[in-house]
Enzyme design. Sequence first.
Site, PDB file in Angstrom:
ATOM      1  N   ILE A 126      90.670 -33.297  16.445  1.00 22.26           N
ATOM      2  CA  ILE A 126      91.172 -34.058  15.314  1.00 22.26           C
ATOM      3  C   ILE A 126      92.519 -33.493  14.857  1.00 22.26           C
ATOM      4  O   ILE A 126      92.763 -32.291  14.929  1.00 22.26           O
ATOM      5  CB  ILE A 126      90.133 -34.035  14.166  1.00 22.26           C
ATOM      6  N   MET A 168      87.976 -28.059  14.352  1.00 17.69           N
ATOM      7  CA  MET A 168      88.990 -28.208  15.401  1.00 17.69           C
ATOM      8  C   MET A 168      88.628 -29.298  16.395  1.00 17.69           C
ATOM      9  O   MET A 168      89.448 -29.666  17.234  1.00 17.69           O
ATOM     10  CB  MET A 168      89.179 -26.887  16.149  1.00 17.69           C
ATOM     11  N   GLU A 169      87.403 -29.799  16.345  1.00 16.52           N
ATOM     12  CA  GLU A 169      86.977 -30.818  17.303  1.00 16.52           C
ATOM     13  C   GLU A 169      86.942 -32.197  16.640  1.00 16.52           C
ATOM     14  O   GLU A 169      87.899 -32.947  16.730  1.00 16.52           O
ATOM     15  CB  GLU A 169      85.628 -30.415  17.903  1.00 16.52           C
ATOM     16  N   MET A 170      85.850 -32.513  15.943  1.00 14.93           N
ATOM     17  CA  MET A 170      85.758 -33.841  15.337  1.00 14.93           C
ATOM     18  C   MET A 170      86.009 -33.821  13.832  1.00 14.93           C
ATOM     19  O   MET A 170      86.299 -34.861  13.241  1.00 14.93           O
ATOM     20  CB  MET A 170      84.398 -34.462  15.659  1.00 14.93           C
TER      21      MET A 170
END
Length: 630
Positions: A126, A168-170
């Site tokens: 993201i 840091m991902e979704m």
Amino acid sequence: MRCTAWPELQKALAIGGNLFYVTAMDRDEKVGYAFLAVVLIGVGVFLAWQTGVIESLYGESEPEVRREPIEPLPAFADLELDMNKVELGRRLYHDGILSGDGSVSCASCHAVEAGGAEPRPTSIGILGQIGPINSPTVLNSSFNVAQFWDGRAEDLVAQAQGPVENPMEMGGSFPVVIERLEGEEWYAERFAANYDDGVTQLNIADAIAEYERSLVTPSPFDAYLAGDDTAISAEAQAGWETFQDVGCMSCHQGAALGGTMFQRMGLVNDYFEERGGELTEADMGRFNHTGEESDRHKFKVPTLRNIALTAPYFHDGHAETLPEAVRTMGHVQLGRDLDDTQVAQIVAFLDTLTGELPEHALLADGEMPPERAYELADPYDLRIASRMEDGQKIVSLKGRVPSEELRDQLVAMASAKFANVESDELTVAPDAGLENPAEFAACLDKVLSALEPLDRGRADFDLKDGAKLDFLGEGSAEAREAANQLLAELPEGFSWKKPITLYDGERAQLCDQNLAALQAESRIEFETGSAQLNAASRELLRSVVGISQECPDAIRVHVEGHTDNVGDPGMNLRLSRRRAASVRDALIRYGLDPHRLLSTGHGENKPVADNETDEGRAENRRIELHLDRA
């Protein structure tokens, strides 16, 4: 005893020896020689039996079907699946509804049509954040002993929950995701039909996991294992023999040829020393999860199924090609420098592990979820920022404070120190959670005083779970020294989220000028119909990297890609995103530290010029860079 059986027995004993070696070496070499002999003989005999050697030694008839040390993947019909949950999980897997701003889905990093992984060293999450580790394939992942490289998730249900709330991902949250899903008729009806308690965090993960369990990909090698000698080439068959002979099966075991154990990266030769560069947190492997010294640099052995589709390789994406990966593994894991013939044979064998997706794996026409766009919450509770504009210092106050009294006090303190104060975005929120307003006011006074001598600066307050502060600023050496003295001590009850960061103002100004000059040339072009950068664009990106080395902090690189909406929209969008990823990967390859690359963008599925002309369509298929400094 038939002499022809002896080579097979030698192979079985060699595999057993390699298996013992990679396990015994990893236990501080405390295994006695007697135990070594027992294990070596036992494993050798077991594998000899599995390969049919023992029957041939005693003169018994050869089996009609070839006996191999692994079994084929199970047929899809043999899997026990709830196809209604698979359908629900498939939609969730491809839907940005799970992410904070709607831009990221599970498929963003694990595209099932591209081998279940991502074609870049590490993933992009993201807000274009660069992840720390390569994305492993989701195909055949149900055969793994655990999930993630470090095995921190015990199964697919646990794994599916992690990325959603990873910032840091979704970057999402399950309470928000649940509310969104309950508000959409399609999801609400299917969760009600499949789960008694409807939409819950566990049920979301369970549906995704059921879909992932269905992603089993039988390949030509499985037909070969079942007895069809014509299913793979003679070179691939020789590669399978070489794969066993040199010891690859010591770690790559089971139907998925991997995923059944954890092993140290660099068992015989030091992988990280030979790779070079600084060690990262991701390089620590399973140690990050267990804290056990014996787990340092250990990783789950990856499956080799569909390996030809999932370059680059290893947890760090360091090996760009399959032959390079094979050579590296032979050297650092087995202590063998494989020759060109051995590498070519093993690669030919690995190519036979590329399987077919089940028919239901991809969304059918009309099933693709809509594009999502949600507002993200600010990453701070209160921000105080200063900047120079037309020779005037301006201070902006944004966010929330717990009372009207504290709001008025903060505005008054800022107005006493600065002529221009912007406070329209400063609100009152009684639930801000601040416990010590008097100490907080003293802290605010120190922060405002520290901003005075700096050219520009920013203080972000996190008021949850005790007040935390992150301070960033630029100025002359004298200004930085003065700010440091003011910020040396915080009132009781406050702490730093990060160390104080202060930069050389002249160096920062020069960086800004260079970035602005480069921005005018930031058109990025590719070879026709591909994601391969042309020569001029490669030179432009090298210039970006060169300038970044002179910048005092990170630069923000936003990659803006578009499609022309001619032809298949999904294919156009994927090409645009692959091109954006190519820019990001090239910047890192040319020497930009990933930690200094704050953001990149994905493509957009919309035209920006007239699609009715060739020139307009060419303009739409462009990639642009937007450069600035954080």
